[in-house]
Write an enzyme that holds these catalytic residues in place. Structure first.
Site, PDB file in Angstrom:
ATOM      1  N   HIS A 130       0.861  -1.184   0.000  1.00  0.00           N
ATOM      2  CA  HIS A 130       0.000   0.000   0.000  1.00  0.00           C
ATOM      3  C   HIS A 130       0.903   1.241   0.000  1.00  0.00           C
ATOM      4  CE1 HIS A 130      -2.872   2.914   1.771  1.00  0.00           C
ATOM      5  NE2 HIS A 130      -3.837   2.097   1.384  1.00  0.00           N
ATOM      6  N   ASP A 145       2.729  -4.644   8.317  1.00  0.00           N
ATOM      7  CA  ASP A 145       1.526  -3.855   8.106  1.00  0.00           C
ATOM      8  C   ASP A 145       0.341  -4.814   8.220  1.00  0.00           C
ATOM      9  OD1 ASP A 145      -0.680  -2.574   7.127  1.00  0.00           O
ATOM     10  OD2 ASP A 145       0.253  -1.872   5.275  1.00  0.00           O
ATOM     11  N   LYS A 196     -10.939  -0.551   9.961  1.00  0.00           N
ATOM     12  CA  LYS A 196     -11.053  -1.732   9.105  1.00  0.00           C
ATOM     13  C   LYS A 196     -11.433  -2.971   9.897  1.00  0.00           C
ATOM     14  CE  LYS A 196      -7.470  -0.145   5.890  1.00  0.00           C
ATOM     15  NZ  LYS A 196      -8.075   0.231   4.612  1.00  0.00           N
ATOM     16  N   CYS A 204      -4.601   2.269  -3.905  1.00  0.00           N
ATOM     17  CA  CYS A 204      -3.411   2.789  -3.207  1.00  0.00           C
ATOM     18  C   CYS A 204      -2.221   1.858  -3.379  1.00  0.00           C
ATOM     19  CB  CYS A 204      -3.679   3.000  -1.720  1.00  0.00           C
ATOM     20  SG  CYS A 204      -4.877   4.272  -1.408  1.00  0.00           S
ATOM     21  N   GLN A 236      -4.692  -5.266   6.820  1.00  0.00           N
ATOM     22  CA  GLN A 236      -5.632  -6.228   6.236  1.00  0.00           C
ATOM     23  C   GLN A 236      -5.638  -7.574   6.949  1.00  0.00           C
ATOM     24  OE1 GLN A 236      -7.879  -5.443   4.087  1.00  0.00           O
ATOM     25  NE2 GLN A 236      -7.078  -3.434   3.494  1.00  0.00           N
TER      26      GLN A 236
HETATM   27  C1  LIG Z   1      -2.395  -3.045   3.432  1.00  0.00           C
HETATM   28  C2  LIG Z   1      -2.791  -1.684   3.905  1.00  0.00           C
HETATM   29  N1  LIG Z   1      -1.906  -0.932   4.549  1.00  0.00           N
HETATM   30  C3  LIG Z   1      -2.200   0.300   5.024  1.00  0.00           C
HETATM   31  C4  LIG Z   1      -3.438   0.828   4.835  1.00  0.00           C
HETATM   32  C5  LIG Z   1      -3.685   2.207   5.342  1.00  0.00           C
HETATM   33  O1  LIG Z   1      -4.670   2.235   6.321  1.00  0.00           O
HETATM   34  P1  LIG Z   1      -5.222   3.627   6.816  1.00  0.00           P
HETATM   35  O2  LIG Z   1      -5.713   4.351   5.613  1.00  0.00           O
HETATM   36  O3  LIG Z   1      -6.314   3.294   7.741  1.00  0.00           O
HETATM   37  O4  LIG Z   1      -4.093   4.343   7.468  1.00  0.00           O
HETATM   38  C6  LIG Z   1      -4.422   0.075   4.164  1.00  0.00           C
HETATM   39  C7  LIG Z   1      -5.795   0.550   3.963  1.00  0.00           C
HETATM   40  O5  LIG Z   1      -6.126   1.447   3.198  1.00  0.00           O
HETATM   41  C8  LIG Z   1      -4.084  -1.190   3.686  1.00  0.00           C
HETATM   42  O6  LIG Z   1      -4.971  -1.935   3.020  1.00  0.00           O
END
Ligand SMILES: Cc1ncc(COP(=O)(O)O)c(C=O)c1O
Ligand SMILES: Cc1ncc(COP(=O)(O)O)c(C=O)c1O
Lengths: 412, 146, 412, 146
Positions: A124, A201, A227, A367, A204
C-alpha cells in the site's frame, strides 16, 4: 466461541440494512473500511454521555474514568495481539500514521547511506511513500520483492533482495489488492538472520485472523481500527520495547513530556512518549469494543465464513470468460479480497453499473500504483468480504456483474 | 440517475468506435490530462492553424467509457472551430456540469455533448466527463502564451 | 440568534446530568475538553449507520456519500473561520498534530541557522516542544515574550523580541492557564512588518469567540474539535494557500499522492497533500455538527454567558483571602479560564477535595511548565467555563473550595 | 473513598509538622524522586552506617499532602532499621497499595503507614502515596551497587 448465525449477526449492523438506489446494500468494500456494530456505536455514545474527559491529567472523577477507559483499551489491544507489555502499544490515528512514525523516528535515526529498505511490490502507498522519503534523505536504497506468476512470494526472491545491507523489511501480512497472505514469520526469521528489523503492516490481516506478535517475531506491527469494526481516527503501533525505548519522539506536545524547560525537554516514559496531545479516548474505547465483538464472534468463525464466501466468489468469477482475476486462484494462504477486471470494461464503469444494483465494490489503483504498473493493469475492480457478508450477496454481485458488459454495449 | 441516461447509445458508440482515437502526424499542440485517483489518462492532439483555427484534433490514452466518450464527442464538436469558439464551448460545457447553465436552448451549441447534462447527479463520475474539456482549455491557454 | 436559556441548553448535554460521588456533576474543566450535545452524538451515529465508507476513492453510493459529508464539513469549517478556500483547510488529529505539521513541514524547510522563532512564555507544550526540535536541528533560536505584572502583554516587549531575524511568531490567541486573550491582530501586523509569519494556536479561542483568519491576517491557525463540542480525534490546520502550496508533505501514504512510482512520488493537490491515510470522516462530521450547534447558540450569547460566569467567579474568589489568582483580575481581554492557588494547599489536594463535592477542576502544570516556572508556581488549580455552565455551579464550586482548607487541617 | 479516610489527622499532622523535612549534614545517600505530571518532587536524604543501618533520614521538596505525609511517615518508620529491613517494608507498602497484601496482620509492620491502605481506591492519588517508597528503594539499590 458461539455458534455462527450470519443473519442474526447482520442485525447488529444497521448500515447493512440500508437501501441504496432502491436496492438493499450489498457492501463488498470491507478492505477499505468496515461497518460498525451497534455494540461499538453504543460504547462510543456511552463514553461521551457518562465518562468524557481529557485523560492523564485529571484528578477529578471523569478524568480518572477516562484515563481508566483509555488504559483499559490499551491493555485490551495488548492481549489481542499478544504483546508483552502495554508499554509496547501506541495509539495512533491510523495505520498510515503508525508507519510514518516508524519512518520518521526509527528510519531517520537508524538508516544511513548505502543501507537498504526492502518492501513488497504489492505494498500500500502508506508502506512505500514514507520509505521513499527516508531513502532520499539518507541516500539509502528502496528495494522491491517481486511476486510469482501466481501472485505469491518466492523465498528465493526474498533471499536475493534481503541482504546484509538490509536494515528494514516492511511488508503487509495480507495484500489489500491481491488477497495474498504472505509468510511473514518465515520472512521475519530470514530478515532477522541478516540483521534487519521487520515491520508488519497488519491493516488487512489483524481484522481477519489471529495475529500474534510474539509468534511472528514482528519488531513492529501497525493496523487501523476502522477496518475492524472500530471507529475512524484510531490506529495502533506495536513496537518491541527495546526499539521504542531508543527511538526519539515523533509528534511533540502535551502528554508526551516529562519536564519542559524554555530551551529543552525530557520525554515521558513509554507509551506516552509517542502520544502527543489530547488522546482519542473515543477511538480507543471504540476499538476495544470492536475487539470484544470480534473475539465474541471468534476468528475461527470469521475465517470459516470468509473462506466460504471467497471460494464461492472465485468459482463464480472463474465461470465468466471475460473476467481476469489478479490474485491467487485457490484458497491457500489467501484472504477475502478479490481483484479482477472485465475485458473491455473500465473498472470505474463496472463500479457505477453494479452500484445501481446496490453492490458496493471498489475501482481504481487501491493505493498500490507500483503493483498496478507491475501487473500492467491501470486499475482493477475489487470485492472484499467480512464475516457479515453472505452467499446471497455474492450471488447478487455476480448477477450485477454479468450485466455490466451489456450496459457497456457488448454482446454478452 | 438511471443507467440508461448514462450509458446512452451515443456515449457507447463514441467510447468504442475510436474514430477520434489516434495520433495526428501534424499535431502542433499536445496536452496531457489525467485523473490520478481513477486512472483516466488522455493526451489531446490539436492541429492549429496560424489564423487560430483548430483544423484537426484527436486523442490517445486510457479511461472509462465516460471519459473516452466525452473526449471523442468534444473532438467532433471543436474540429473546424476557432480556438476562441472552442474555449467558449468548453466553458459552457463546464457550466452545464456545475448546473450554472440549465437552459437547454443555451446549451444547444454543445450539440451531442449535451448528453452529459445529467452527470452532475453522479458526483463520482463528474471528473471523468470534464477531463478532456479541462485539458482542452489548458492546451489553448498554453498555446496562446507561447 | 436564539434567546439563551441555559437550563434548556443543558438538557442537550447528557453528561452534565451525571452524578459524581453522589452529587450532580459540576464540570469546570472545559479548557481540557468539553462535553458533547446530543446533536453531535446523533450526527456521529447517523453517519455510521447510514453513510459510513472510506471516502475519496469510492465510486459506490456510500463512498460518494462519505466524500460529500467529509468535504461538506471542510466547507463548513472554511466558512466558520472565514478562510478563502477549502484548499486551505486541512483536517488533522488535533491542534498538537497541526502544530507538528507546520514545524516539520514549514519549519524544517524554511528555518535556517541563526533564524529566530518567537513564542509567548504562556504557550502550551504543543506550541513549544516542536519548535525546540526545529531550533536544535537548524541551529536557530527560540525566544520567549514575557508578560506584565497583570499577566498581559506589552507591545514594547513584543517589539524587542520580534526582530528582523524572526521567521516565525507562534502564539495562542488565548492562554489555557491565565485566560488572557492576546492582541493577535496587532502582533501579526508587527510580525509581518518584520517579515515573519504568524501561527495562531486557536485551541482556546476558536471554541469561545468568532475567529476570522482574514481579519487577524493569520498565516496559520490550528484548533481541536474536542474543545468545542466535537469528537476527539479531529483537529484543523488552516494555512494560507501560498504557504501550504510550497510546503512539502508531512505524513505520507494513501490519498495524499498523485502518482507513485517505485522510487518516487508526486503529490496530490491541496488540501489532500496533507491528509495521509483514511480520513476521519466521523470526526469531520462531528466537528461540522459542533459548529452548527455553536452557531445556533451564537457567539454573542456564548460570550455573554461566559463573561457573566467569569466575572462572578473572579469576584467570589477575590473575597477569599487565601486565594491567589494567576491571570488578569478584570474582564478586559480575558476568557473564561481562571487559575488560582490556595495558600498552604497543594492543587492536587484541592482537586481531590472539591471532586467529592462533584466539582471537576484541573490541577497541575496545564501543559505549560515554562509558564509555571516563570510564575514560580509548581502547579495551580484551574476552572474553565463554557456557555452551558451556570451561576449556581460557580456557587457550588466556591462553596466546595471554602471547605478545602478545613479538610487540610487549617483553621479556616 | 471518604475524605475522612484520606485526610486523617495522622496524615495532616505529618504533612504540616515538617519534623522530617530538613537537610541532614552527614547524609551519605541522597535520592530525588518526582512525578512530573502532578509536580511532586522530593529529595530523600539518608545517613547509612557501614554495617548497613539507616541511622538518620529526612527529606526536602514540594508536593501534595499525601506525598508529603507518606514521605514523613516512611521516614519515621525506617529510621534505625537496616537497609534490608527498610527495603522489605517498602515492598510490603507497595504490595498493600496494589492490593496484593490485604491481611491487616501482615501489614502491621508498616505501623502508621497502614493509613494509606485505602488509597488504592483513588487511582489519581496512588502516585502521590508511593513516590517516597519508590525513591527509597531506588536509593538503597544505588547505594548497594556503589
Ligand atoms: C495493506 C494496507 N496498509 C495500510 C493501509 C492504510 O490504512 P489507513 O488508511 O487506515 O491508514 C491500508 C488501507 O487502506 C491497507 O490496506
Ligand atoms: C492553548 C492550547 N494549545 C494547544 C492545545 C493542545 O490541544 P490538543 O491536545 O487537542 O492537541 C491545548 C489543549 O490542551 C491548548 O489549551
Amino acid at each position: 466461541m458461539i455458534s455462527f448465525d450470519v443473519e442474526r449477526i447482520r442485525e447488529d449492523f444497521p448500515t447493512l440494512n440500508e437501501k441504496v438506489n432502491g436496492r438493499t446494500l450489498v457492501y463488498l468494500d470491507n478492505a477499505a473500511t468496515t461497518h460498525k456494530p451497534k455494540y461499538v456505536l453504543d460504547a462510543i455514545k456511552d463514553y461521551y454521555e457518562r465518562f468524557n474527559a481529557n485523560p492523564n491529567r485529571g484528578a477529578h472523577y471523569l478524568g480518572v474514568s477516562a484515563t481508566e477507559l483509555y488504559e483499559g483499551a490499551r491493555e485490551r489491544v495488548r492481549q489481542f495481539i499478544n504483546a508483552r507489555s502495554t508499554r509496547e502499544i501506541i495509539f495512533t490515528r491510523n495505520a498510515t500514521e503508525a508507519l510514518n512514525l516508524i519512518a520518521y523516528s526509527y528510519g531517520l535515526k537508524y538508516i544511513d547511506e548505502g543501507d537498504e529498505i526492502v518492501v513488497l511490490i504489492s505494498e500500500h502507498h502508506s508502506n512505500i511513500v514514507p520509505w521513499q522519503k527516508i531513502v532520499q534523505t539518507k541516500k539509502a536504497k528502496l528495494k522491491y520483492i517481486y511476486l510469482n506468476e501466481d501472485f505469491r512470494l518466492d523465498m528465493e526472491e526474498v533471499s536475493i533482495k534481503i541482504t546484509d545491507k538490509t536494515k528494514i523489511v516492511s511488508l503487509a501480512q495480507m495484500s489489500n489488492v491481491l488477497g495474498t497472505i504472505y509468510p511473514v514469520k518465515k520472512i521475519a526469521e530470514y530478515a532477522h538472520s541478516k540483521g534487519a528489523i521487520v515491520i508488519v503492516d497488519g491493516a488487512q490481516s489483524v481484522p481477519h485472523m489471529k495475529v500474534d506478535v510474539l509468534d511472528l517475531d514482528a519488531d513492529f506491527l501497525v493496523f487501523s481500527g476502522h477496518k475492524m469494526l472500530g471507529p475512524m481516527g484510531i490506529g495502533v503501533l506495536y513496537g518491541k520495547e527495546e526499539f521504542l525505548e531508543k527511538m526519539p519522539p515523533f509528534l511533540m506536545g502535551g502528554d508526551m513530556i516529562e519536564y519542559v524547560e524554555e530551551q529543552s525537554t525530557t520525554f515521558a516514559e513509554l507509551p506516552r512518549k509517542f502520544e502527543a496531545g489530547t488522546p482519542n479516548v473515543e477511538g480507543a474505547v471504540g476499538l476495544k469494543a470492536a475487539i470484544d465483538y470480534i473475539e465474541k464472534i471468534g476468528f475461527e468463525n470469521i475465517q470459516r465464513q470468509e473462506e466460504e464466501l471467497t471460494a464461492y466468489a472465485l468459482e463464480r468469477l472463474k465461470e465468466m470468460p471475460y473476467v481476469k482475476i489478479y490474485g491467487p486462484l485457490d484458497m491457500e494462504d489467501r484472504g477475502a479480497v478479490i481483484s479482477f477486471s472485465l475485458e473491455g470494461c473500465h473498472p470505474h464503469d463496472v463500479a457505477t453499473i453494479v452500484d445501481t444494483y446496490g453492490v458496493a465494490l471498489r475501482a481504481g489503483h487501491h493505493c498500490a500504483q507500483p503493483l498496478m504498473k507491475y501487473l500492467k493493469a491501470p486499475a482493477t475492480s475489487r470485492v472484499s468480504f467480512y464475516f457479515y457478508n453472505t452467499k446471497e450477496e455474492v450471488d447478487i454481485f455476480i448477477d450485477s456483474l454479468s450485466k455490466v458488459r451489456k450496459w457497456l454495449g457488448y454482446g454478452s | 440517475m438511471d443507467l440508461n441516461q448514462l450509458y446512452t447509445e451515443l456515449i457507447l458508440e463514441h467510447s468504442q468506435s475510436g474514430h477520434n482515437k489516434k495520433h495526428l502526424e501534424d499535431a502542433n499542440c499536445i496536452e496531457r490530462g489525467h485523473n490520478p485517483s481513477c486512472g483516466d489518462d488522455i493526451t489531446l492532439e490539436l492541429v492549429c492553424t496560424d489564423d487560430g483555427k483548430i483544423k484537426d484534433a484527436s486523442f490517445t490514452g486510457v479511461g472509462c467509457a465516460i471519459s473516452q466518450a466525452s473526449t471523442s464527442i468534444m473532438i467532433d464538436l471543436i474540429k473546424g472551430k476557432t480556438k476562441e469558439e472552442a474555449e467558449k464551448l468548453a466553458d459552457i460545457f463546464l457550466s452545464m456540469i456545475k448546473k450554472e447553465i440549465t437552459d437547454d436552448e443555451e446549451l444547444e451549441v454543445l450539440e451531442d455533448a449535451i448528453v452529459f447534462k445529467n452527470i452532475s447527479n453522479m458526483p463520482a463520475r463528474v471528473k471523468c466527463a470534464v477531463l478532456s474539456w479541462h485539458t482542452l482549455k489548458e492546451s489553448i491557454k498554453k498555446k496562446d502564451s507561447r
